[in-house]
Design an enzyme around this catalytic site. Structure first.
Site, mmCIF file in Angstrom:
data_model
loop_
_atom_site.group_PDB
_atom_site.id
_atom_site.type_symbol
_atom_site.label_atom_id
_atom_site.label_comp_id
_atom_site.label_asym_id
_atom_site.label_seq_id
_atom_site.Cartn_x
_atom_site.Cartn_y
_atom_site.Cartn_z
ATOM 1 N N TRP A 1 0.809 -1.224 0.000
ATOM 2 C CA TRP A 1 0.000 0.000 0.000
ATOM 3 C C TRP A 1 0.842 1.273 0.000
ATOM 4 O O TRP A 1 0.304 2.356 -0.194
ATOM 5 C CB TRP A 1 -0.918 0.003 1.247
ATOM 6 C CG TRP A 1 -0.164 -0.358 2.495
ATOM 7 C CD1 TRP A 1 -0.095 -1.599 3.069
ATOM 8 C CD2 TRP A 1 0.663 0.495 3.285
ATOM 9 N NE1 TRP A 1 0.733 -1.565 4.168
ATOM 10 C CE2 TRP A 1 1.210 -0.287 4.325
ATOM 11 C CE3 TRP A 1 0.997 1.853 3.225
ATOM 12 C CZ2 TRP A 1 2.076 0.219 5.290
ATOM 13 C CZ3 TRP A 1 1.864 2.369 4.174
ATOM 14 C CH2 TRP A 1 2.384 1.554 5.194
ATOM 15 N N ASN A 2 2.157 1.197 0.227
ATOM 16 C CA ASN A 2 2.893 2.455 0.434
ATOM 17 C C ASN A 2 3.194 3.227 -0.850
ATOM 18 O O ASN A 2 3.338 4.442 -0.821
ATOM 19 C CB ASN A 2 4.153 2.239 1.284
ATOM 20 C CG ASN A 2 5.094 1.233 0.698
ATOM 21 O OD1 ASN A 2 4.774 0.562 -0.278
ATOM 22 N ND2 ASN A 2 6.270 1.107 1.284
ATOM 23 N N LYS B 1 -2.411 -8.483 -7.805
ATOM 24 C CA LYS B 1 -3.217 -8.312 -6.591
ATOM 25 C C LYS B 1 -2.637 -7.141 -5.787
ATOM 26 O O LYS B 1 -1.561 -7.250 -5.227
ATOM 27 C CB LYS B 1 -3.176 -9.571 -5.712
ATOM 28 C CG LYS B 1 -4.209 -9.500 -4.597
ATOM 29 C CD LYS B 1 -3.868 -10.336 -3.385
ATOM 30 C CE LYS B 1 -2.943 -9.656 -2.431
ATOM 31 N NZ LYS B 1 -3.463 -8.417 -1.829
ATOM 32 N N GLY C 1 6.637 -6.440 -0.167
ATOM 33 C CA GLY C 1 5.904 -6.445 1.097
ATOM 34 C C GLY C 1 6.811 -6.910 2.211
ATOM 35 O O GLY C 1 8.042 -6.770 2.138
ATOM 36 N N GLU D 1 10.879 -8.096 -2.987
ATOM 37 C CA GLU D 1 11.379 -6.845 -2.405
ATOM 38 C C GLU D 1 10.785 -6.774 -1.005
ATOM 39 O O GLU D 1 9.603 -6.490 -0.857
ATOM 40 C CB GLU D 1 10.892 -5.640 -3.226
ATOM 41 C CG GLU D 1 11.366 -5.602 -4.650
ATOM 42 C CD GLU D 1 12.851 -5.377 -4.757
ATOM 43 O OE1 GLU D 1 13.481 -4.971 -3.757
ATOM 44 O OE2 GLU D 1 13.397 -5.620 -5.840
ATOM 45 N N CYS E 1 10.405 0.842 2.577
ATOM 46 C CA CYS E 1 11.377 -0.170 2.995
ATOM 47 C C CYS E 1 12.816 0.360 2.934
ATOM 48 O O CYS E 1 13.704 -0.217 3.545
ATOM 49 C CB CYS E 1 11.211 -1.436 2.170
ATOM 50 S SG CYS E 1 10.997 -1.084 0.434
ATOM 51 N N GLU F 1 11.925 -3.267 12.009
ATOM 52 C CA GLU F 1 11.517 -2.204 11.090
ATOM 53 C C GLU F 1 10.378 -1.394 11.724
ATOM 54 O O GLU F 1 9.343 -1.945 12.076
ATOM 55 C CB GLU F 1 11.030 -2.862 9.787
ATOM 56 C CG GLU F 1 10.943 -1.915 8.637
ATOM 57 C CD GLU F 1 10.591 -2.628 7.325
ATOM 58 O OE1 GLU F 1 10.012 -3.727 7.368
ATOM 59 O OE2 GLU F 1 10.890 -2.062 6.262
#
Ligand code: ADP
Length: 480
Positions: free
Chosen positions: A150-151, A174, A227, A249, A283, A384
């Site tokens: 979503w980012n 998706k 993700g 990723e 990320c 994180e």
């Protein structure tokens, strides 16, 4: 309820088999901004079948023909920049200025791969025997299943589907369930760009059920995912069933190192870019800031001074620099990292609280925060954070800080600020990270490889590297 946006399968807008729907919320205000059809594995099966059917035709087009569709899409995305940016901001809270940059980045991907599609070269290799010839050809891997977060709800999609389509693959995408509206709008533009039916498909819905079909299907030959490391591992395990290619990723925990000879104003600016874009939810965001002891106080003062001038607010407001966190769970994790650090002896130099008054009352806002006296025992040192918190750790020796920076399960991005040329090279070589920003807090570009070492992932996005991920290498031996 708002208009129900649907999925795009085999060139048609369709409701989920199961008839389910979900609402999409704005994290700046808590208000509903739309609703979408919410599918599951059954819809994924239909989309995979459509992509499989379309593969023969699409992969046999000439690269020039495929390129035309990507150019069309590039132009449409540019033309609809402001509208797409508005949707991104509304569904995930990112400031409009950043969202517009993201859309231009997506357009740039479509253009880059429209061009690069024409440069998928093979090779001939001299044979060891006189009566044989060796030829190496590149071919598309087949149907690609792409899963995005979503980012960067538009650009992450572009970074995956543009090289896949350029290579001659067909795709089932998706998107994240919290940001489906911008994906739907992008697919409306894909439809307008004229791609043949079944070449690009959109499935929105239950991640486990859809993920299961993606990994188990023999028709899907490649999974590309951005993700969490947790889900990346699940997908890699699942893909083993049919020995699919995977590109992952995953998470990151970027060190940002400021030496005593750094330009401190440039370092503040670089840190801002690497830490606060997307409210710290990238990320490649800085998660550990190592500052040389001799410049610790001066740097911290400069940083705090810059933060005092930073406007936190609704992503859609013009002057907003930092928006909300994406949801309550995201906010709680950030607050937990601050609380944990505090309990273990960290000092709060700036911020540290959830914002709850006035315009902030209904959204998921956290003050941008600076923590000092941070130590290895604190969660923020190794987990994180995905939020606007800067933990500062002092250092004195170059060799020691390299060891500390590399002491992580992650290996995506790292940043170094120094004006010593030799040290620039030493650091670039010593850091075990896929991306190193040397005096650069925002190192991504369409044509450059993007990806991580260690548990940050496998494979690369960007430039020719991404195209390779969607190609098989075939050796043809000609007997004369
Ligand atoms: P985040 O914590 O950043 O949301 P996730 O890894 O949970 O990261 O989500 C990234 C993407 O992966 C989203 O599109 C999400 O729906 C999807 N996803 C989550 N769980 C699974 C799963 N078990 N299988 C496949 N996709 C998943």
């Amino acid at each position: 309820m708002a208009e129900i946006k649907r999925m795009f399968i085999n060139g048609e807008w369709v409701e989920a088999e199961g008839g389910e729907r979900i609402e999409v919320m704005n994290p700046s205000t808590g208000e509903q901004v739309g609703a979408v059809s919410f599918g599951d594995g059954r819809d994924a099966v239909k989309a995979i079948a459509a992509a499989n059917e379309a593969f023969a035709g699409w992969s046999r087009l000439t690269a020039r023909e495929r390129s035309k569709y990507l150019y069309n899409l590039y132009e449409l995305v540019r033309k609809h920049r402001d509208e797409l940016a508005g949707i991104i901001s509304a569904e995930m809270g990112k400031p409009l200025r950043e969202a517009k940059g993201e859309v231009l980045g997506a357009a740039d991907n479509f253009m880059w791969y429209a061009e690069e599609a024409k440069r998928v070269y093979g090779e001939t290799i001299p044979s060891s025997v006189p009566n044989k010839r060796i030829m190496v050809m590149k071919q598309p891997v087949g149907v690609v299943a792409a899963i995005t977060p979503w980012n960067f709800p538009v650009n992450m999609v572009a970074r995956k589907i543009a090289p896949a389509l350029a290579a001659g693959c067909t795709v089932v995408l998706k998107p994240a369930e919290s940001t489906p509206l911008s994906a739907v709008r992008l697919f409306e533009l894909i439809e307008q760009a004229g791609f043949p039916k079944g070449v690009v498909n959109l499935v929105i819905g239950n991640p486990e059920s859809i993920g299961q079909e993606f990994t188990a299907s023999k028709k899907v030959r490649k999974i590309t995912f951005t993700g969490s490391t947790r889900v990346g591992k699940l997908l890699m395990e699942g893909a083993a069933q049919t020995v699919k290619k995977v590109s992952l990723e995953l998470g990151g925990h970027a060190p940002f190192i400021i030496f005593e000879d750094a330009d401190l104003d440039a370092a503040v600016q670089g840190l801002f870019e690497s830490k606060f874009r997307t409210s710290g939810q990238m990320c490649i965001c800085t998660n550990r800031l190592y500052v040389h002891e001799s410049v610790l106080d001066t740097f911290t003062d400069k940083l705090v001074e810059r933060m005092r001038r930073t406007k936190v607010g609704d992503g859609r407001e013009k002057d907003t620099e930092i928006g909300p966190l994406v949801n309550e769970q995201g906010l709680n994790k950030v607050l937990d990292h601050i609380q944990d650090a505090r309990e273990k002896g960290a000092h709060i130099a700036y911020g540290g609280q959830r914002l709850t008054e006035g315009e902030y009352a209904k959204g998921f806002y956290c003050e941008p925060t600076v923590l000092t006296n941070v130590t290895k025992e604190m969660k923020i040192y190794s987990e994180e954070t995905f939020g606007p918190v800067v933990p500062i750790i002092p250092f004195t020796e170059e060799e020691v800080v390299v060891q500390q920076a590399n002491d992580s399960d992650y290996g995506l991005a790292a940043y170094v600020y120094t004006q010593n040329n030799s040290r620039c090279f030493r650091m670039a070589e010593a850091l075990e990270y896929g991306i190193v920003g040397v005096n650069d807090g925002a190192p991504t570009q369409t044509q450059a490889p993007f990806g991580g070492y260690k548990e940050s992932g496998i494979g690369r996005e960007g430039g020719y590297y991404a195209l390779e991920e969607f190609l098989e290498t075939k050796f043809v031996s000609f007997g004369l």
